[in-house]
Enzyme design. Structure first.
Site, PDB file in Angstrom:
ATOM      1  N   CYS A 112      18.988 -37.309  -8.075  1.00 41.41           N
ATOM      2  CA  CYS A 112      18.964 -38.696  -8.567  1.00 41.41           C
ATOM      3  C   CYS A 112      19.462 -38.832 -10.008  1.00 41.41           C
ATOM      4  O   CYS A 112      19.720 -39.937 -10.472  1.00 41.41           O
ATOM      5  CB  CYS A 112      17.567 -39.273  -8.434  1.00 41.41           C
ATOM      6  N   HIS A 236      16.229 -45.154 -12.694  1.00 44.75           N
ATOM      7  CA  HIS A 236      16.374 -44.721 -11.307  1.00 44.75           C
ATOM      8  C   HIS A 236      15.362 -45.494 -10.456  1.00 44.75           C
ATOM      9  O   HIS A 236      14.192 -45.585 -10.794  1.00 44.75           O
ATOM     10  CB  HIS A 236      16.118 -43.212 -11.227  1.00 44.75           C
ATOM     11  N   ASN A 266      15.100 -46.102  -2.490  1.00 42.71           N
ATOM     12  CA  ASN A 266      15.595 -45.042  -3.364  1.00 42.71           C
ATOM     13  C   ASN A 266      16.895 -44.488  -2.762  1.00 42.71           C
ATOM     14  O   ASN A 266      16.868 -43.861  -1.716  1.00 42.71           O
ATOM     15  CB  ASN A 266      14.524 -43.953  -3.468  1.00 42.71           C
TER      16      ASN A 266
HETATM   17  O1  UT7 Z   1      14.133 -39.762  -6.441  1.00 42.23           O
HETATM   18  C1  UT7 Z   1      13.014 -39.014  -6.701  1.00 42.23           C
HETATM   19  C2  UT7 Z   1      12.235 -38.973  -5.446  1.00 42.23           C
HETATM   20  N1  UT7 Z   1      10.873 -39.086  -5.453  1.00 42.23           N
HETATM   21  C3  UT7 Z   1      10.056 -39.980  -6.023  1.00 42.23           C
HETATM   22  O2  UT7 Z   1      10.366 -40.743  -6.873  1.00 42.23           O
HETATM   23  C4  UT7 Z   1       8.675 -40.004  -5.515  1.00 42.23           C
HETATM   24  C5  UT7 Z   1       7.610 -39.980  -6.554  1.00 42.23           C
HETATM   25  N2  UT7 Z   1       6.325 -40.213  -5.922  1.00 42.23           N
HETATM   26  C6  UT7 Z   1       5.967 -41.420  -5.448  1.00 42.23           C
HETATM   27  O3  UT7 Z   1       6.706 -42.383  -5.554  1.00 42.23           O
HETATM   28  C7  UT7 Z   1       4.589 -41.556  -4.859  1.00 42.23           C
HETATM   29  O4  UT7 Z   1       3.873 -40.369  -5.098  1.00 42.23           O
HETATM   30  C8  UT7 Z   1       4.594 -41.871  -3.329  1.00 42.23           C
HETATM   31  C9  UT7 Z   1       5.116 -43.272  -3.099  1.00 42.23           C
HETATM   32  C10 UT7 Z   1       5.471 -40.864  -2.610  1.00 42.23           C
HETATM   33  C11 UT7 Z   1       3.173 -41.811  -2.804  1.00 42.23           C
HETATM   34  O5  UT7 Z   1       2.345 -42.711  -3.521  1.00 42.23           O
HETATM   35  P1  UT7 Z   1       0.959 -42.207  -4.121  1.00 42.23           P
HETATM   36  O6  UT7 Z   1       0.328 -43.382  -4.730  1.00 42.23           O
HETATM   37  O7  UT7 Z   1       1.239 -41.037  -5.006  1.00 42.23           O
HETATM   38  O8  UT7 Z   1       0.183 -41.793  -2.833  1.00 42.23           O
HETATM   39  P2  UT7 Z   1      -0.454 -40.381  -2.446  1.00 42.23           P
HETATM   40  O9  UT7 Z   1       0.612 -39.395  -2.152  1.00 42.23           O
HETATM   41  O10 UT7 Z   1      -1.470 -40.042  -3.474  1.00 42.23           O
HETATM   42  O11 UT7 Z   1      -1.169 -40.761  -1.113  1.00 42.23           O
HETATM   43  C12 UT7 Z   1      -2.232 -41.704  -1.041  1.00 42.23           C
HETATM   44  C13 UT7 Z   1      -2.594 -41.902   0.428  1.00 42.23           C
HETATM   45  C14 UT7 Z   1      -2.735 -40.597   1.196  1.00 42.23           C
HETATM   46  O12 UT7 Z   1      -3.813 -40.742   2.107  1.00 42.23           O
HETATM   47  P3  UT7 Z   1      -5.256 -40.103   1.763  1.00 42.23           P
HETATM   48  O13 UT7 Z   1      -4.996 -38.647   1.600  1.00 42.23           O
HETATM   49  O14 UT7 Z   1      -5.678 -40.770   0.490  1.00 42.23           O
HETATM   50  O15 UT7 Z   1      -6.041 -40.482   2.954  1.00 42.23           O
HETATM   51  C15 UT7 Z   1      -1.450 -40.508   1.970  1.00 42.23           C
HETATM   52  O16 UT7 Z   1      -1.580 -39.782   3.169  1.00 42.23           O
HETATM   53  O17 UT7 Z   1      -1.576 -42.640   1.092  1.00 42.23           O
HETATM   54  C16 UT7 Z   1      -1.181 -41.957   2.280  1.00 42.23           C
HETATM   55  N3  UT7 Z   1       0.217 -42.240   2.571  1.00 42.23           N
HETATM   56  C17 UT7 Z   1       0.611 -43.320   3.276  1.00 42.23           C
HETATM   57  N4  UT7 Z   1      -0.071 -44.296   3.868  1.00 42.23           N
HETATM   58  C18 UT7 Z   1       0.621 -45.245   4.504  1.00 42.23           C
HETATM   59  C19 UT7 Z   1       1.317 -41.562   2.159  1.00 42.23           C
HETATM   60  N5  UT7 Z   1       2.422 -42.170   2.621  1.00 42.23           N
HETATM   61  C20 UT7 Z   1       2.016 -43.258   3.314  1.00 42.23           C
HETATM   62  C21 UT7 Z   1       2.684 -44.267   4.001  1.00 42.23           C
HETATM   63  N6  UT7 Z   1       1.952 -45.263   4.583  1.00 42.23           N
HETATM   64  N7  UT7 Z   1       4.025 -44.334   4.084  1.00 42.23           N
END
Ligand code: UT7
Length: 311
Positions: A112, A236, A266
């Site tokens: 990215c 980004h 993204n």
């Molecule tokens: O270009 C560079 C690429 N990457 C990025 O920029 C990504 C950077 N990271 C992020 O943007 C965020 O970490 C995410 C959007 C990927 C995830 O958001 P988060 O607030 O960090 O969520 P998390 O990973 O802490 O997950 C929270 C909960 C989890 O459930 P439990 O364990 O709390 O029960 C996940 O399993 O949300 C769950 N979860 C979802 N739920 C519904 C993860 N993905 C999803 C989903 N729909 N798509």
């Protein structure tokens, strides 16, 4: 003389994939995706359209905008992590299509941050009078490496291409300062494992918030400018929460940040120039405006630059 953007273009596929469509593919909801990422929909290329096809469309537009043809190009740099083939490069593929017979061609793999890497590389060749016109493309067909059964990543990415022709501009305009970096010890936090993307979302999130903020502040300082001088922040477009953190770090009001994450998701290498192109097309960016472009991605890599808009 300065070195800056003398033409810009973009291509996005027609097919829109909404959060509601994704609800049918994985265990997720529009509400979760919107509140956690800011994404509402993204574009997906069809099976017949590969990365180089999208890159070619964006490149043609950028050349037209610059009033140039393929024949005028000295170098083509394509930032991508989703090339058509292992080799040849996407840059070579579009060099052929553009009939850019005088141009050298190569791809850049910096995820990215790739477009920023490309712009900074182009700047070096132009500043040293080695080359005159350089095409830099940011393009991804991420849909072909997305695991459509993994809700952690499937909801985030989209396909797009954006291109800029880099050349000489008036003194005081163009790229004023830049920073590039990489931390390979975090390589496995975000990488392509076999056919698919793997990501440790939380780790990448923490890194991104810190790095986007630090790099933005650094390039503004390096240019001898102050935060108040910034007219537009173009981060980004990965996640609205990461983008907001960068904006707050620069103490900018909401209207100074360019946002397209809601409509394209993204798009990795394409994300920053796509947001820039949208803002230019809508007339939001004016001659002499000061822009901060900043990105991070797989590598982990990062890059930022300040750019005084105009020729
Ligand atoms: O270009 C560079 C690429 N990457 C990025 O920029 C990504 C950077 N990271 C992020 O943007 C965020 O970490 C995410 C959007 C990927 C995830 O958001 P988060 O607030 O960090 O969520 P998390 O990973 O802490 O997950 C929270 C909960 C989890 O459930 P439990 O364990 O709390 O029960 C996940 O399993 O949300 C769950 N979860 C979802 N739920 C519904 C993860 N993905 C999803 C989903 N729909 N798509």
């Amino acid at each position: 003389m300065g070195v800056g953007i003398i033409g810009i273009g973009k291509y996005v596929p027609d097919k829109v994939l909404t959060n509601f469509d994704l609800e049918k593919l994985v265990d997720t909801s529009d509400e979760w995706i919107r509140t956690r990422t800011g994404i509402e929909e993204r574009r997906i290329a069809d099976d017949q359209t590969n990365t180089s096809d999208m890159a070619y469309e964006a490149a043609k537009q950028a050349l037209e905008d610059a009033g140039l043809t393929g024949q005028d190009l000295d170098l083509i740099l394509v930032a991508t992590v989703t090339p058509d083939y292992g080799f040849p490069s996407v840059a070579s593929l579009i060099q052929g299509k553009l009939q850019a017979t005088k141009a050298a061609a190569m791809d850049i793999s910096a995820a990215c941050a790739g477009f920023i890497y490309g712009m900074v590389t182009a700047k070096q060749f132009i500043e040293t009078n080695v080359y005159k016109n350089i095409l830099v493309v940011g393009v991804e067909k991420l849909s072909k490496i997305t695991n459509w059964e993994d809700r952690n990543t499937a909801v985030l990415f989209g396909d797009a291409a954006s291109a800029a022709v880099i050349g000489k501009v008036s003194e005081g305009k163009g790229i004023l300062s830049f920073e590039l970096g990489s931390d390979g010890t975090k390589a496995k936090e975000l990488f392509q494992d076999g056919p698919h993307i793997y990501m440790n979302g939380r780790e990448v999130f923490k890194f991104a918030v810190r790095q986007m903020g630090d790099s933005s502040v650094n390039v503004v300082e390096k240019a001898g400018l102050a935060k108040e001088d910034i007219d537009h922040l173009i981060p980004h477009q990965a996640n609205i929460r990461i983008m907001e953190a960068a904006r707050e770090r620069l103490e900018l009001p909401e209207e100074k940040m360019i946002k397209t994450v809601h409509k394209y998701g993204n798009t990795s290498s394409s994300s920053i120039p796509l947001a820039l192109c949208d803002a230019v097309e809508s007339g939001r960016i004016k001659d002499n405006d000061l822009l901060v472009l900043v990105g991070f991605g797989g590598g982990l890599t990062w890059g930022a630059l300040t750019l005084r808009w105009g020729k």
